[in-house]
Motif scaffolding. Structure first.
Motif, mmCIF file in Angstrom:
data_model
loop_
_atom_site.group_PDB
_atom_site.id
_atom_site.type_symbol
_atom_site.label_atom_id
_atom_site.label_comp_id
_atom_site.label_asym_id
_atom_site.label_seq_id
_atom_site.Cartn_x
_atom_site.Cartn_y
_atom_site.Cartn_z
ATOM 1 N N THR A 48 25.082 -29.250 19.608
ATOM 2 C CA THR A 48 25.529 -28.628 20.894
ATOM 3 C C THR A 48 25.675 -27.134 20.333
ATOM 4 N N LEU A 49 26.119 -26.843 19.333
ATOM 5 C CA LEU A 49 27.055 -25.482 18.775
ATOM 6 C C LEU A 49 25.226 -24.521 18.562
ATOM 7 N N ALA B 139 22.041 -20.556 19.529
ATOM 8 C CA ALA B 139 20.467 -20.344 18.345
ATOM 9 C C ALA B 139 20.426 -19.832 17.173
ATOM 10 N N LYS B 140 21.248 -20.633 16.736
ATOM 11 C CA LYS B 140 21.976 -20.401 15.021
ATOM 12 C C LYS B 140 21.934 -21.891 14.762
ATOM 13 N N GLU C 37 32.105 -20.347 10.478
ATOM 14 C CA GLU C 37 32.616 -19.549 11.843
ATOM 15 C C GLU C 37 32.515 -21.162 12.571
ATOM 16 N N MET C 38 31.189 -21.507 12.498
ATOM 17 C CA MET C 38 30.983 -22.661 13.882
ATOM 18 C C MET C 38 31.924 -23.726 13.247
#
Ligand code: GLY
Length: 296
Positions: A269-270, A275-276, A284-285
């Protein structure tokens, strides 16, 4: 394949079969405990009972406890730390001790969950000041591993108080007066990922390179900190804690906790809403996913 909640059910029913009573998950903000802001381990609500008070549900307890470890917040971004997690816990309040806990935990990991025994590594306490080496745990693990056809010399590692001692405050020196603690014996899972020499020449279970992760910790909580050092508690207690999300990592042989079946949907979902790609922005994620879960 087992889901995370099926693993919880198997853990609870395994220890219920061994006479444990399931206790409720306590609130994340501890009740009547001004010493800490968040519940950070399954034993937190049990401190009075580990110190000797009688628990209304008896001397063998089990649960899955929601935990938040603010002290780990700067570790988030690696392959295995999360601030929020669920801790599988079983306790003996002055009832069974090492010779029951160690074989039961091994049976749970290898027979009930079916982890490959070759991938499991053990650590034991090698002693600190007046507190002796944990020879009994070492002997028990040696017997178990030998009976499984594994070489104990390759599988058992010993460390001092900085790694194989557990209390809420950390090492013996950091414990305030009146705090319970004790030597522990931990089980690690080997993902077999290449060693990163930035973390030292040789890899070993407590190496920080991410190849090994700790999946469970049997604390033999029999000491209390005093003005002058340590005394024995009235009881020899067992305080076991193991992160559910880490056990799932081992079960799925997934070296990245954020790619296990539990957290992967959040990752996808992230990726979609930013869009990465995760592979280009792992650190970071991971921080965003961890903090998002913890905040919820
Ligand atoms: N209470 C044991 C642990 O948190 O590892």
């Amino acid at each position: 394949m087992l889901s995370a909640s099926q693993i919880i059910d198997k853990y609870i029913s395994f220890f219920e079969k061994h006479g444990h009573k399931k206790i409720a998950n306590s609130p994340l903000i501890p009740l009547n405990d001004p010493t800490t802001l968040f519940t950070s381990s399954g034993m937190q609500p049990l401190v009075p009972y580990l110190l000797g008070e009688k628990h209304p549900q008896g001397v063998r307890l089990v649960n899955a406890q929601n935990c938040f470890r603010a002290q780990d917040i700067d570790e988030i971004g690696d392959n295995r730390h999360t601030t929020f997690f669920r801790m599988l816990g079983n306790w003996s309040l002055g009832d069974y001790f090492k010779k029951e806990q160690i074989p039961w935990y091994w049976e749970f990991l290898t027979k009930v969950i079916g982890l490959p025994k070759e991938k499991l590594y053990i650590t034991v306490f090698k002693g600190f000041e007046s507190i002796p080496r944990d020879e009994e745990s070492e002997k028990l693990w040696t017997e178990i591993l030998s009976s499984e056809g594994l070489d104990p010399k390759e599988k058992i590692f010993s460390y001092g108080a900085e790694k194989n001692w557990w209390s809420r405050a950390g090492t013996p020196k950091k414990m305030p007066k009146g705090e319970p603690g004790g030597p522990d014996s931990e089980v690690f899972f080997d993902f077999g990922t290449p060693h990163d020499s930035r973390f030292g020449e040789e890899c070993h279970p407590n190496c920080e390179c991410g190849r090994f992760i700790e999946i469970g910790n049997s604390v033999f909580m029999e000491y209390i900190k005093t003005e002058s050092g340590f005394e024995k508690l009235p009881n020899q207690n067992v305080d076991f804690g193991g992160g559910l999300e880490r056990l799932l990592q081992a079960y799925e042989n997934q070296a990245d906790i954020f790619e296990t079946s539990l957290l992967y949907p959040i990752l996808k979902t992230l990726e979609k809403i930013t869009a990465k790609n995760y592979k280009d922005h792992k650190r970071e994620m991971r921080i965003v996913m961890d903090h998002f879960v913890a905040a919820v």
